[in-house]
Enzyme design. Structure first.
Site, PDB file in Angstrom:
ATOM      1  N   SER A  64       0.797  -1.233   0.000  1.00  0.00           N
ATOM      2  CA  SER A  64       0.000   0.000   0.000  1.00  0.00           C
ATOM      3  C   SER A  64       0.827   1.280   0.000  1.00  0.00           C
ATOM      4  CB  SER A  64      -0.949   0.011   1.203  1.00  0.00           C
ATOM      5  OG  SER A  64      -1.981  -0.929   1.028  1.00  0.00           O
ATOM      6  N   LYS A  67       0.198   3.404  -2.964  1.00  0.00           N
ATOM      7  CA  LYS A  67      -1.027   4.186  -3.114  1.00  0.00           C
ATOM      8  C   LYS A  67      -0.743   5.680  -3.220  1.00  0.00           C
ATOM      9  CE  LYS A  67      -3.899   0.886  -0.519  1.00  0.00           C
ATOM     10  NZ  LYS A  67      -4.574   0.597   0.753  1.00  0.00           N
ATOM     11  N   TYR A 188      -4.228  -2.773  -9.716  1.00  0.00           N
ATOM     12  CA  TYR A 188      -3.967  -2.371  -8.330  1.00  0.00           C
ATOM     13  C   TYR A 188      -3.151  -3.428  -7.592  1.00  0.00           C
ATOM     14  CZ  TYR A 188      -4.987  -2.042  -3.342  1.00  0.00           C
ATOM     15  OH  TYR A 188      -4.877  -2.015  -1.974  1.00  0.00           O
ATOM     16  N   TYR A 240      -3.872   4.681   7.980  1.00  0.00           N
ATOM     17  CA  TYR A 240      -5.163   4.018   8.192  1.00  0.00           C
ATOM     18  C   TYR A 240      -5.852   4.514   9.453  1.00  0.00           C
ATOM     19  CZ  TYR A 240      -3.059   0.890   4.737  1.00  0.00           C
ATOM     20  OH  TYR A 240      -2.448   0.378   3.637  1.00  0.00           O
ATOM     21  N   VAL A 258       1.358  -3.393   4.048  1.00  0.00           N
ATOM     22  CA  VAL A 258       1.373  -4.639   4.806  1.00  0.00           C
ATOM     23  C   VAL A 258       2.576  -5.516   4.462  1.00  0.00           C
ATOM     24  CG1 VAL A 258      -1.109  -4.648   5.163  1.00  0.00           C
ATOM     25  CG2 VAL A 258      -0.151  -5.814   3.160  1.00  0.00           C
TER      26      VAL A 258
END
Length: 439
Positions: A64, A67, A188, A240, A258
């Site tokens: 991530s 992103k 993705y 997050y 992660v």
């Protein structure tokens, strides 16, 4: 002479390495099998100079962390106004894989899965392959080297991508997804499987910190406004549902993954990265979070505790053309302004790289306004190295920036002479020479 920054990073790493709490990302079969032991830390200056410790060159999947960069690419190619029609910028307060949409049907922000899938869909291209090629090129440009994909991790994640496919279908039904769900999810997942190192992430963080200029290649990959926007969203949404704790304790923009990586950026100063696979309940690396907390505290990186801007710290360094008088020749380093970590890095890199053949080394602090504690520690390491080479050290310090007490605290008492002026230094040197202390 070696810079003291790498040993400092090693000290940070060693102080955290014994932590074994946290769990691997076992919901992704390939990540459930990785070695949990590796731990790396790296920082990148805005001129491309990088310092690292531990397993900083070990490849792992970006997950991530990508992103933030795909979001930047989407803004670069589509424009912020268009991107905001598809993705919001509000913290969701939810876990990264929750279906969080606002009252307009948009994903809450680009740092959760829903927003990242929507961001990938906005990248130019029709197929997943075409879009991903754009993403990989952009990630490579930010890292300053060609990156590749861990195909085994990609296959593993695609085999279990049911939730992400569900998210994509919901977004498509609501008009927030600019591509077919299978195209968006495949691309993705593939971007999440790109291999990077901790050092890569530090340089990528420095690219954002510099306003979009890659520090090694000097290529402008995004404009300043886009970089600032992405950093803002990273600050509020990048960690997050632990974003509030992060801003309070660490206080610089960051994005976790992660795979165990965290990328951070101190705007206008440095890029930061840390990596270790064990995750906390939020999906953030336990050791990497602890490392970033320590770096923020030690280096003064918290955005809400902004230090004075560090001026160019080394005005003049005379080594080959020596400063001479009737006592002998001296290498002369003259500092100025406020010396924070970034300025101190310039100082110690310059002083460590110079070939000093002179008998004396003089460090002039007369025009220094303030020196942070981390800067004094770094300066002490360099002065200690000069002492070990048999040099005679004098610090000109009329304002007591680096006091005699500091010299003693850093173990340099009797080895570094603290004086108030050049004239006092010459007098002390003559006296010590007459006493046989400086033959």
């Amino acid at each position: 002479m070696r810079s003291p920054i790498q040993p400092y990073l090693q000290n940070v790493l060693d102080s955290i390495a014994e932590r074994t709490d946290g769990e691997l990302a076992d919901y992704i079969p390939e990540l459930a099998q990785v070695d949990p032991a590796p731990f790396g830390i790296a920082i990148s200056m805005l001129d491309g100079q990088t310092y690292a410790a531990g397993d900083s060159d070990l490849p792992f999947t970006i997950q991530s962390v990508a992103k933030a960069f795909t979001y930047a690419l989407a803004i670069r190619e589509r424009g912020l106004e268009h991107v905001l029609e598809h993705i919001g910028v509000e913290p969701s307060g939810d876990a990264f894989n929750r279906i969080s949409v606002d009252d307009r049907g948009r994903p809450a922000n680009p740092m959760i899965n829903a927003g990242a899938i929507a961001a990938f869909a906005l990248v130019p291209g029709e197929s997943a392959e075409e879009k991903f090629a754009e993403v990989l090129q952009f990630l490579s440009a930010c890292a300053g080297r060609p990156l590749s994909v861990a195909e085994d991790v990609f296959a593993s994640e695609m085999d279990t991508a049911y939730r992400n496919l569900g998210i994509a279908n919901i977004l498509r039904a609501g008009g927030a997804l600019a591509a077919e769900p299978t195209v968006a999810v495949e691309g993705y997942v593939r971007q999440s499987s790109v291999l990077v190192t901790t050092e890569d992430l530090a340089v990528m963080g420095a690219t954002l910190a510099s306003g979009g200029v890659q520090p090694v290649t000097r290529e402008r990959v995004i404009d300043e406004d886009t970089a600032g926007h992405v950093l803002s969203v990273m600050t509020t949404c990048g960690m997050y549902d632990a974003a509030g704790d992060w801003v309070s304790a660490v206080g610089f923009p960051a994005k976790s993954g992660v795979g165990g990586g965290i990328v951070g950026a101190s705007p206008g100063r440095i890029g930061i990265a840390a990596f270790s696979p064990r995750l906390d309940r939020h999906g953030n690396s336990v050791r990497a979070v602890a490392a970033c907390e320590r770096l923020s505290r030690d280096l003064g990186l918290h955005l809400m505790r902004i230090p004075e801007v560090g001026h160019l710290a080394v005005r003049e360094a005379v080594t080959n053309t020596s400063v001479e008088n009737d006592i002998g020749s001296a290498a002369y380093f003259r500092l100025q302004g406020t010396i924070d970590f970034v300025a101190a890095e310039t100082v110690v890199r310059r002083m460590s790289s110079e070939s000093v053949s002179e008998r004396y080394v003089v460090v002039d602090l007369a025009e220094v306004i303030e020196a942070k504690s981390v800067a004094l520690l770094m300066l002490s390491e360099v002065l200690g190295a000069f002492c070990s080479e048999g040099k005679y050290l004098y610090v000109i310090d009329p304002a007591g920036i680096y006091s005699a007490a500091d010299i003693e605290a850093h173990g340099l008492a009797g080895r570094v002479q603290h004086v108030g002026s050049w004239e006092e230094g010459e007098r002390v040197a003559r006296e010590r020479t007459e006493q046989g202390l400086e033959p």
